[in-house]
Design an enzyme around this catalytic site. Structure first.
Site, mmCIF file in Angstrom:
data_model
loop_
_atom_site.group_PDB
_atom_site.id
_atom_site.type_symbol
_atom_site.label_atom_id
_atom_site.label_comp_id
_atom_site.label_asym_id
_atom_site.label_seq_id
_atom_site.Cartn_x
_atom_site.Cartn_y
_atom_site.Cartn_z
ATOM 1 N N ASP A 59 -2.351 -2.569 6.606
ATOM 2 C CA ASP A 59 -2.513 -2.117 7.991
ATOM 3 C C ASP A 59 -3.962 -1.836 8.342
ATOM 4 O O ASP A 59 -4.270 -1.530 9.493
ATOM 5 C CB ASP A 59 -1.669 -0.862 8.252
ATOM 6 C CG ASP A 59 -2.056 0.294 7.339
ATOM 7 O OD1 ASP A 59 -2.960 0.106 6.492
ATOM 8 O OD2 ASP A 59 -1.454 1.372 7.457
ATOM 9 N N ASP A 74 -7.753 -4.443 4.342
ATOM 10 C CA ASP A 74 -6.721 -5.322 3.790
ATOM 11 C C ASP A 74 -6.868 -6.768 4.246
ATOM 12 O O ASP A 74 -6.175 -7.649 3.734
ATOM 13 C CB ASP A 74 -5.328 -4.829 4.212
ATOM 14 C CG ASP A 74 -5.014 -3.445 3.679
ATOM 15 O OD1 ASP A 74 -5.357 -3.177 2.513
ATOM 16 O OD2 ASP A 74 -4.435 -2.635 4.422
ATOM 17 N N ASP A 91 0.853 -1.179 0.000
ATOM 18 C CA ASP A 91 0.000 0.000 0.000
ATOM 19 C C ASP A 91 0.894 1.235 0.000
ATOM 20 O O ASP A 91 2.083 1.149 0.310
ATOM 21 C CB ASP A 91 -0.906 -0.014 1.241
ATOM 22 C CG ASP A 91 -2.057 0.980 1.117
ATOM 23 O OD1 ASP A 91 -2.195 1.590 0.048
ATOM 24 O OD2 ASP A 91 -2.796 1.135 2.105
#
Length: 807
Positions: free
Chosen positions: A558, A562, A320
């Site tokens: 995080d 996800d 990410d």
């Protein structure tokens, strides 16, 4: 403001029952009677259990394995015949099991300390007054006050006021989203500016963050790594094969060779134990456990030890933008004067901005970044302050001479925006968030601006690139690992950030909202590096598409958004600073949220796997020999020539001790090929050499009237000779450490043979036996060399045939 004591689930431990929903006035809230009614009916905001195994589940999973079942049966058989001294394999099994249990429980305890929902308290309106309570004491329809810095503790709807919410943990988008009356607030998101009253619409297990957490918990545990999977298959194959072999050897010994029941069971178990790579399992477990401790010192938590190997084999890394490539904080990158700023007549522009931010209170991350950057001032005294609101999108400060404003370009410049649009757009396309600082020669009322603003400068902000990011991604590029940036942000912005971080092919980006079908995703994942505006569902699809192409995929994350993608990845990595749901769903957790430690984790994995793979061939030499010798004994109707204690001696000094120490040597080589194929092909020549030498000795022994005890001792020493040959090849190239391991192993075996011969069933050999031993010992080297060459040529030929078929 009152404080209310915390209640627990046990206080209201019942199933939910229907209840009449209310929309109380935001200034009055619920009454005590309405709150109690909701608690009794099960509508309180109790947290769901995190997606983690219980201690009982961990113990059950590690104890009740196929591997342990095999040895349990063997142990029972030995106990039945009273051969307790041959239970020497049990400590290895117990230690191996304990290592797995202790490691997983330690990981569970660390994860349990992480909080998914970091909102333990809340301000709620009840009976017309505001009280401060634990978030678990909230009930559905409660009126809760949220202000800057608060985390939304349950799904709700704004009933009064306005806030800006950061939903990055949930959606992956770092944009600050304006929420006004009638808008929804998702549990797990954060308020970054403003204040509002909100009515709770979903609490406890019904909230958005809880549903994702429960889904993560219900998903299957990831498959074991290739190395562990190979060992499992090997043990299962041997476990099936040894049943008929063991029965045949027992029948032959007891009924045909007329040995006692105890001797028949003992010899059968000796042959069977020699076939099982129990020491290899222990070596793998101990090596992985030591690696876990090494990584723990680097603030890396292993939820699953086997993930070390998986990460070492990864060839695609999905990351990410926010939290991995960039910091979570906002940072001022540059102050750019506009063409309206006159440096000859006006004070230093940065000092003017310094005056402005000094007067404004620090109530959000943007202002915090401005205060850190603009520290110098002209010393002007502020007469009035106009705070930022979501409606006006600017803040202002009135000084003695004039006023200044700072805010979003469209709201500050208004009709004049088109005059400066080209410059503003160009900065925005480079990944910056643009604020306009300007002079306002009219009274600031707190309402929308009505007069023109003289723009003096553009303040460019961005999430700063992590200092270690370029070096980290350069390492992965050098190692042939493709990086895919998957983000919820604007694809152009993400692309620019990825370029700054040094990610290869970062200019190849796409807006994921254009990907409508699975075929679109499959084609895009091959062609592009950067994916913007990605939904949580698409993240999971990207991982699945990469795995379908035969890639070994690692996924970092995080946020709660996800979790599903992390679960599907071959290796999942979470930042501890994110949500607990992500940490619970991942195999690795970076406890200090520092992505720069990833290269060291990869190198640790390579060291472990390559060294275990190298040492594993030592273990399988014994297993291959025992398997083939058992078959030969059954075919030729001869007694298995070795005793359990003799096998233990050979295993100790040619396999166990050197294998253990060699497994901890540095090794940064890229892992090539399949674990079991590499190991078996290296061990096969030595195993066959052992078979030929011992079989020849057993067949020739009776011709020279050599006692069986002498043959057994000579066979033990022959196995030692071949064992040290293969150990020498594994130790090359020699260094001081490997040379010491090799020499000390030889000395150890010699010492045990001289001082402890009875313990290991070694006897003196007759002259004919010594002559045969010397002849067969000299023959082992050319035989081993020839078989090694044949194996190598056969593998090369197989590869060529496979390549031709693929072409």
């Amino acid at each position: 403001m009152k404080n209310i004591k915390k209640e627990t689930k046990e206080d209201y431990n019942i199933e939910k029952t229907p209840i009449k929903r209310l929309e109380p006035d935001y200034q009055t809230g619920l009454t005590n009677q309405q709150v109690n009614e909701r608690k009794i009916c099960g509508w309180a905001n109790f947290n769901v259990d995190p997606p983690a195994q219980t201690v009982q589940e961990i113990i059950h999973e590690n104890v009740f394995t196929y591997f342990n079942l095999i040895f349990a049966i063997l142990a029972v058989l030995l106990c039945l015949v009273g051969s307790f001294r041959d239970l020497t394999f049990l400590p290895i099994i117990i230690i191996n099991t304990l290592i797995g249990i202790i490691q997983e429980i330690r990981a569970k305890e660390t994860l349990d300390k992480l909080n998914m929902l970091n909102a333990p308290h809340a301000n709620v309106v009840r009976n017309g007054e505001m009280i401060h309570i634990d978030s678990e004491n909230l009930v559905i329809d409660d009126i809760v006050i949220f202000k800057s810095g608060d985390q939304i503790c349950a799904d709700s709807i704004v009933v009064n006021g306005q806030v800006k919410a950061n939903e990055s943990l949930l959606t992956g988008e770092s944009d600050e989203i304006e929420k006004k009356t009638g808008d929804s607030l998702m549990s797990g998101s954060f308020v970054v500016a403003g204040e509002c009253y909100a009515r709770l619409t979903s609490v406890g297990a019904d909230s958005y963050i809880s549903k994702l957490t429960l889904e993560a918990k219900s998903m299957q545990k990831g498959e074991p790594s290739e190395m562990i999977r190979s060992l499992d298959r090997l043990v299962k194959f041997v476990g099936v094969a040894l049943i008929p072999i063991g029965i045949i050897l027992f029948v032959q010994s007891f009924f045909l060779n007329h040995e006692t029941f105890s001797e028949s069971v003992t010899s059968m178990v000796a042959a069977v134990i020699g076939m099982i790579p129990e020491g290899l399992y222990l070596l793998a477990s101990m090596a992985l456990a030591v690696s876990s401790m090494r990584l723990a010192k680097k603030k890396v938590l292993l939820h699953d030890m086997r993930s070390i190997e998986t990460l070492a084999r990864v060839n695609v890394l999905c990351v990410d933008k926010t939290g991995t490539i960039t910091e979570n904080t906002m940072q001022v990158k540059k102050l750019v004067p506009t063409r309206k700023y006159d440096s000859t007549k006006m004070p230093e522009l940065s000092h003017l901005v310094g005056d402005f931010v000094t007067a404004i209170s620090n109530d959000n991350s943007t202002m915090d970044a401005l205060k850190k950057y603009f520290t110098k001032t002209t010393g002007k005294k502020a007469l009035g302050i106009t705070p930022f609101t979501s409606a006006t999108k600017y803040s202002g400060v009135t000084f003695e001479e004039k006023s200044y404003v700072l805010g979003a370009p469209e709201f500050v410049l208004r009709e004049d925006f088109s005059l400066f649009e080209k410059d503003i757009r160009s900065y925005a396309q480079k990944g910056y968030r643009v604020l306009v600082f300007g002079e306002y020669n009219h009274t600031l009322t707190g309402e929308a601006l009505t007069e023109p603003v003289l723009p003096l400068g553009y303040i460019l902000l961005a999430n700063p690139i992590r200092k270690e990011a370029p070096e980290t991604f350069a390492y992965f590029a050098k190692q042939g690992v493709d990086v895919k940036v998957i983000s919820g942000d604007n694809p152009l912005t993400v692309s620019e950030v990825a370029k700054d971080a040094g990610i290869l092919n970062a200019d190849k980006y796409i807006d994921s909202t254009t990907l409508k079908t699975e075929e679109d995703i499959t084609n895009a994942i091959i062609k592009y590096t950067v994916f913007g505006r990605v939904t949580p569902a698409q993240k999971r699809q990207f991982v699945q598409a990469l795995k379908a192409q035969g890639k070994t995929v690692a996924m970092t994350g995080d946020g709660v958004n996800d979790v599903l993608a992390l679960k599907d990845a071959d290796c999942s990595i979470a930042m501890a600073s994110g949500s607990d749901a992500a940490a619970q769903a991942s195999q690795l957790v970076l406890l200090d949220s520092n992505f720069s430690c990833m290269p060291s984790v990869v190198m640790e994995g390579r060291r472990v796997v390559n060294n275990i793979q190298r040492s594993a061939s030592l273990f399988l030499v014994k297993n291959i020999f025992s398997f083939l010798m058992s078959l030969l004994s059954a075919v030729l109707m001869i007694t298995y020539p070795l005793e359990p204690s003799q096998i233990s001696l050979i295993s100790m000094f040619t396999i166990g001790i050197p294998g253990f120490f060699l497994a901890f040597q540095p090794n940064k080589d890229i892992i090539k090929g399949h674990f079991i194929t590499n190991v078996i092909l290296k061990a096969l020549p030595a195993g066959i050499t052992d078979l030929i030498a011992v079989a020849a000795l057993v067949i020739c022994g009776p011709l020279f009237h050599i006692p069986s005890s002498d043959i057994s001792t000579a066979a033990t020493l022959l196995l030692a000779v071949v064992g040290f040959m293969i150990l020498y090849s594994i130790c090359r190239p020699l260094n001081h450490f490997r040379a010491a391991v090799f020499i000390l192993s030889i000395l150890g075996l010699i010492a045990c043979s001289i001082f402890l011969p009875k313990l290991f069933a070694l006897t003196g050999m007759s002259i004919p036996c010594i002559i045969l031993f010397i002849i067969f010992s000299l023959a082992t080297q050319p035989v081993l060399y020839l078989l090694t060459k044949i194996t190598k040529k056969s593998r090369e030929l197989y590869k060529k045939i496979k390549i031709k078929k693929a072409a």
